[in-house]
Design an enzyme around this catalytic site. Structure first.
Site, PDB file in Angstrom:
ATOM      1  N   HIS A  20      -3.740   9.234   0.148  1.00  0.00           N
ATOM      2  CA  HIS A  20      -4.175   7.855  -0.104  1.00  0.00           C
ATOM      3  C   HIS A  20      -4.855   7.733  -1.474  1.00  0.00           C
ATOM      4  O   HIS A  20      -5.002   6.641  -1.990  1.00  0.00           O
ATOM      5  CB  HIS A  20      -5.139   7.437   1.002  1.00  0.00           C
ATOM      6  CG  HIS A  20      -5.020   6.003   1.428  1.00  0.00           C
ATOM      7  ND1 HIS A  20      -3.889   5.236   1.267  1.00  0.00           N
ATOM      8  CD2 HIS A  20      -5.928   5.187   2.030  1.00  0.00           C
ATOM      9  CE1 HIS A  20      -4.099   4.019   1.747  1.00  0.00           C
ATOM     10  NE2 HIS A  20      -5.335   3.962   2.205  1.00  0.00           N
ATOM     11  N   ASN A  67      -9.705  -0.868   1.014  1.00  0.00           N
ATOM     12  CA  ASN A  67      -9.495  -2.173   1.639  1.00  0.00           C
ATOM     13  C   ASN A  67     -10.212  -3.326   0.947  1.00  0.00           C
ATOM     14  O   ASN A  67      -9.999  -4.486   1.290  1.00  0.00           O
ATOM     15  CB  ASN A  67      -9.898  -2.132   3.109  1.00  0.00           C
ATOM     16  CG  ASN A  67      -9.009  -1.201   3.909  1.00  0.00           C
ATOM     17  OD1 ASN A  67      -8.031  -0.655   3.399  1.00  0.00           O
ATOM     18  ND2 ASN A  67      -9.344  -1.010   5.165  1.00  0.00           N
ATOM     19  N   ASP A  92      -0.558   4.352  -3.623  1.00  0.00           N
ATOM     20  CA  ASP A  92       0.336   5.160  -2.788  1.00  0.00           C
ATOM     21  C   ASP A  92       1.280   4.249  -2.009  1.00  0.00           C
ATOM     22  O   ASP A  92       0.993   3.065  -1.837  1.00  0.00           O
ATOM     23  CB  ASP A  92      -0.473   6.016  -1.805  1.00  0.00           C
ATOM     24  CG  ASP A  92      -1.312   5.169  -0.850  1.00  0.00           C
ATOM     25  OD1 ASP A  92      -2.202   4.453  -1.330  1.00  0.00           O
ATOM     26  OD2 ASP A  92      -1.069   5.207   0.361  1.00  0.00           O
ATOM     27  N   ASN A 113      -3.190  -2.004   2.374  1.00  0.00           N
ATOM     28  CA  ASN A 113      -4.393  -2.831   2.496  1.00  0.00           C
ATOM     29  C   ASN A 113      -5.093  -3.112   1.171  1.00  0.00           C
ATOM     30  O   ASN A 113      -5.679  -4.174   0.993  1.00  0.00           O
ATOM     31  CB  ASN A 113      -5.372  -2.207   3.493  1.00  0.00           C
ATOM     32  CG  ASN A 113      -4.862  -2.309   4.910  1.00  0.00           C
ATOM     33  OD1 ASN A 113      -4.144  -3.235   5.260  1.00  0.00           O
ATOM     34  ND2 ASN A 113      -5.204  -1.335   5.730  1.00  0.00           N
TER      35      ASN A 113
END
Length: 191
Positions: A20, A67, A92, A113
């Site tokens: 991530h 997020n 990613d 997100n």
């Protein structure tokens, strides 16, 4: 000409080498390669910058966690007095095979997100994004564990070369503009 390169990831040592955080890895690769100044903690992000052939690239690693990446995007666009056309988000992507790159001028968040929050905050999906494939080799219900895990040994062997290609794509965005860079980056990625 100035470009804001917003590289997505999560802060903290527990996330440092995870899939991530490949956006942060691209930022770190560019900073090393171009001997950027040391990273500085600013509002919503760590930042540094470098110059390449008359262009200034401002690298931003948000401290807001993935997020809430829109906070860093909005702040740094405003602080640097830049247009959305000067923004490139590096993130990613589970939908792409490991290391495959996809540069787009605009589009949906695709379930990412960080991109969702950027689109909500900026009120548009019209900003460039460079997606770095992390593959989707996980079992049902294991997506979070997968994206928050380190790259495999086999992937780590190729990771440096893939980060270099992503770095070249960032430079192409700044030097050629998104449309021309897409023709180069996406064609190479498909070859």
């Amino acid at each position: 000409m100035v470009f804001l390169i917003l590289c997505l990831g999560n802060i903290g040592p527990e996330y440092a080498d995870t899939r991530h955080n490949v956006g942060f890895m691209v930022a770190d690769w560019l900073a090393r390669k171009h001997e950027a100044a040391p990273w500085q903690l600013g509002r919503h992000a760590f930042t540094t910058e470098f110059k390449h052939k008359g262009r200034r690239f401002v690298l931003v690693k948000p401290t807001t966690y993935m997020n809430l990446s829109g906070k860093a995007a909005a702040h740094w666009l405003s602080a640097l007095k830049l247009e959305k056309a000067q923004l490139l988000v590096v993130t990613d992507d589970l939908a792409l095979p490991f290391g495959k790159l996809r540069l787009k001028a605009k589009g949906s968040a695709g379930g990412q997100n960080g991109l969702k929050h950027i689109q909500e905050t900026l009120g548009t999906d019209e900003y460039a994004r460079l997606r770095f494939g992390i593959d989707s080799s996980f079992g049902r219900g294991r997506q979070v564990d997968y994206v928050l895990s380190p790259f495999s040994e086999d992937e780590r062997i190729d990771l440096e070369g893939r980060l270099e290609k992503a770095g070249e794509a960032v430079l192409a965005f700044g030097m050629q503009g998104v449309e021309r860079a897409m023709n180069v980056v996406n064609v190479k990625a498909d070859a």
